[in-house]
Design an enzyme around this catalytic site. Structure first.
Site, short mmCIF file in Angstrom:
data_model
loop_
_atom_site.label_atom_id
_atom_site.label_comp_id
_atom_site.label_asym_id
_atom_site.label_seq_id
_atom_site.Cartn_x
_atom_site.Cartn_y
_atom_site.Cartn_z
N PRO A 225 43.62 27.42 42.05
CA PRO A 225 45.03 27.67 42.37
C PRO A 225 45.25 29.11 42.83
O PRO A 225 44.65 30.05 42.30
CB PRO A 225 45.75 27.40 41.04
N THR A 227 44.56 30.48 45.82
CA THR A 227 43.62 31.07 46.77
C THR A 227 44.09 30.98 48.22
O THR A 227 43.44 31.54 49.09
CB THR A 227 42.24 30.39 46.64
N GLY A 228 45.18 30.28 48.49
CA GLY A 228 45.74 30.27 49.84
C GLY A 228 45.56 28.99 50.61
O GLY A 228 45.59 29.01 51.84
N THR A 230 47.61 26.22 50.71
CA THR A 230 48.86 25.88 51.37
C THR A 230 49.23 26.92 52.42
O THR A 230 49.80 26.58 53.46
CB THR A 230 49.99 25.76 50.33
N HIS A 450 39.99 49.02 16.03
CA HIS A 450 39.54 47.81 16.72
C HIS A 450 39.24 48.11 18.20
O HIS A 450 38.16 47.78 18.71
CB HIS A 450 40.61 46.72 16.59
N GLU A 451 40.21 48.71 18.90
CA GLU A 451 40.00 49.01 20.31
C GLU A 451 38.98 50.11 20.51
O GLU A 451 38.26 50.12 21.52
CB GLU A 451 41.34 49.41 20.96
N HIS A 454 35.54 48.52 20.78
CA HIS A 454 35.24 48.00 22.13
C HIS A 454 34.92 49.14 23.09
O HIS A 454 33.96 49.07 23.86
CB HIS A 454 36.46 47.22 22.66
#
Length: 644
Positions: A225, A227-228, A230, A450-451, A454
């Protein structure tokens, strides 16, 4: 004097759709009047609409007087009703059930006295005027006529006439009516080339037919969905020099039996007529074709007969016993796995064009297209924005440009700067910031550690990407986030890289354990991703020495209820137990690695967490300065692709 036709002016071609529309309107109007006439005759012929004075038998005055005189003993007259007026009419009912009527004189007082004495059921009613009878007999008919006329007119205005359920709802685009061309489409160069060839085939068929080539009957656009797909169809409508019909797959679906198949036949009939008028053929575009083209006889309790009839009609029209050439059917879907195999075979959809997610060059081109109408600042670097938006679709990038413009407007700026673009990327990825959300000191410290876990592991692990920004401000559904965008597009991952991602994801859990000796519910999303990666490594990628180079299960495609509900696993219970053990072993190994690295660099963890508690947001440059890490410690400068 005869009027001369100017030279070099092409003759006007008749419009088949307009003529057919007028014919349909005329036939519909005649049908309405015929039905109304039948209803009118039925109402007038109904005995309930006729006055009782016209159906009762007439009785002579002398006969009535004789019956009335002896009625006290005989009781032959059961009921009498006198209607006042110019003509006094007396209506009654005899003992045998028959009705009668007669006119009586105006000043016959003796008759009235005799009636009161000999008839127990006697009543007097005022006379009904002529207009009263006309009102009650004819006004209901006119109301019914007006109601049907009003419904028919409203249906015509709304484009959904009550007499044309089986007509197609497709809209035809003339040349030049589309505002979108191939210049407005970027990032899908291969798909553009394929579609431009289709248009060229319709314009100059002899160029390809001279070598024996045939015009393709169908083109299927497949891709995720946004990606172009239509958008490409709109560009074809804007570029094509042939009639272009467009509609959605759901336009064939209706609650009435047979309507979908009728609309399919009507669509192809109109397309063939338009193609003959143009002399170059016609293009039909069906968006979201999976709404009508799903596999037949699939699902619980069998298939949908109405949808399957519509699909059968579509199959026959595309390549049946009588299928004239000159028509090209374009369709778009993001679920090709659910389509019926008969619809996908060559002869119906000869070409399948994959519209994939754009690469960095394509993303930059899409950003250039969508930023044409935006006042950009001098510091805007769309190439850098393209590097920060890996795995974004064209719709996502359009949303980024729009969000950046809205953010600059809220800040009362004259131009859209780089800061607004970067903020828009975060907004599209994670959602809006929740700066007004109140958190306790303990939760703020826990989120910071916590962050920080990471962020620290992204520095220490060579096989993962270094973070670009870390924040403990809630955004969307997350209490905090660490952005680690890839420096380049990747299509394949090694076992070492996947294991490094698992280790990075578990850094938040280890950071919480180091800080307070316990974990919180905030690690749930990280654990889900770790389990999914570990199971994919074991079951899909064959990255396990104990189970060997095998793939277990039916793959990672989205499940289709009608096909995958009753699928059985293709391995034994003992193998399933070994899979669970190997997945658990991989997760434990990644956890021990993350714990070891963070404990060895506990001082850096405290520095990052402390700065986050103080400032809430930190970027990569500030983190390198804080930790004393050179900018090129792990990775070299990324290779920048050429500008579009």
């Amino acid at each position: 004097m005869a009027q001369q036709t100017p030279k070099n002016v092409p003759p006007m071609k008749p419009n088949p759709r307009r003529n057919q529309k007028n014919n349909n309107q005329n036939s519909g109007a005649w049908m309405i009047w015929i039905v109304l006439g039948i209803i009118f005759v039925m109402i007038l012929s109904n005995p309930s609409t006729v006055s009782h004075t016209a159906t009762a038998a007439k009785m002579g005055y002398s006969d009535f007087y004789r019956l009335l005189k002896n009625n006290r003993d005989t009781q032959e007259i059961k009921k009498l009703t006198l209607t006042e007026g110019v003509d006094r009419v007396l209506q009654g009912k005899l003992a045998n059930g028959k009705d009668f009527r007669l006119s009586v004189p105006q000043d016959d007082k003796d008759l009235m006295s005799m009636i009161r004495e000999n008839v127990s059921d006697f009543s007097v009613v005022p006379a009904e005027t002529f207009w009263t009878q006309v009102f009650f007999n004819f006004v209901p008919v006119f109301l019914i006529i007006f109601f049907i006329w009003f419904i028919g007119r409203r249906g015509a205005e709304m484009g959904n006439k009550i007499w044309s359920f089986g007509k197609t709802r497709a809209k035809m685009s003339e040349k030049g009516s589309g505002k979108i061309t191939f210049k407005d489409v970027a990032g899908v160069d291969e798909a553009k080339e394929e579609l431009q060839e289709i248009i060229e085939f319709l314009k100059e068929p002899k160029k390809f037919e001279r070598l024996g080539g045939k015009i393709p009957k169908g083109v299927l656009l497949v891709g995720p969905p946004g990606t172009g797909k239509t958008l490409l169809a709109k560009a074809v409508a804007g570029e094509a020099d042939v009639p272009f019909f467009s509609l959605s797959g759901s336009d064939f679906v209706e609650m009435f039996v047979g309507v979908g198949a009728s609309r399919v036949r009507d669509l192809f009939d109109q397309a063939r007529k338009a193609g003959k008028v143009s002399g170059k053929g016609c293009i039909i575009f069906i968006d979201e074709i999976d709404a009508v083209g799903r596999q037949r006889f699939s699902g619980i309790g069998g298939g949908n007969d109405e949808r399957e009839q519509t699909l059968n009609a579509l199959l026959v029209e595309m390549d049946g016993f009588h299928s004239p050439s000159g028509l090209i059917v374009m369709a778009a879907t993001n679920r090709p796995d659910t389509l019926d195999p008969a619809l996908l075979r060559p002869g119906r959809f000869d070409r399948r064009i994959v519209v994939a997610l754009p690469d960095i060059v394509g993303r930059e081109g899409i950003l250039i297209v969508h930023s044409r109408t935006i006042k950009l600042g001098d510091d805007v670097d769309l190439k850098r924005v393209a590097q920060q938006t890996v795995y974004f679709s064209g719709a996502d990038l359009a949303n980024v440009c729009n969000e950046a413009a809205l953010l600059a407007a809220r800040r009362a700026k004259e131009t859209v700067g780089m800061a607004e673009f970067l903020a828009a990327v975060e907004r599209v990825t994670m959602g809006p910031e929740k700066k007004s959300r109140t958190t306790s000191k303990k939760e703020k410290e826990m989120t910071a550690y916590h962050e920080a876990g990471h962020a620290l592991l992204s520095f220490l692990l060579d096989e993962v990407d270094t973070f670009s920004k870390v924040s403990i401000i809630p955004r969307g559904m997350a209490g905090g986030y660490t952005l680690t965008p890839p420096t380049e597009d990747k299509h394949y991952y090694t076992k070492k890289e996947l294991f490094g991602q698992m280790t990075l994801l578990l850094g938040g859990l280890v950071g919480e354990e180091v800080f307070m000796g316990d974990t919180t519910t905030g690690v749930s999303n990280d654990l889900e991703k770790v389990r999914s990666l570990a199971r994919s490594m074991v079951c899909a990628f064959g990255m396990n020495d104990q189970l060997g180079k095998l793939a277990f299960g039916k793959g990672m495609h989205p499940s289709f209820l009608g096909r995958d509900l009753f699928d059985e696993k293709d391995y034994s219970d003992d193998t399933a137990r070994q899979i669970d053990e190997e997945v658990k072993s991989l997760v434990n190994a990644a956890y021990e690695r993350a714990k070891k690295l963070i404990n060895e660099h506990r001082d850096k963890l405290d520095l990052i967490a402390g700065r986050l508690i103080e400032k809430e947001v930190m970027d990569i440059d500030e983190a390198r300065t804080l930790l004393g890490i050179p900018a090129l410690l792990k990775k070299g400068d990324p290779v920048v692709p050429p500008q579009v």
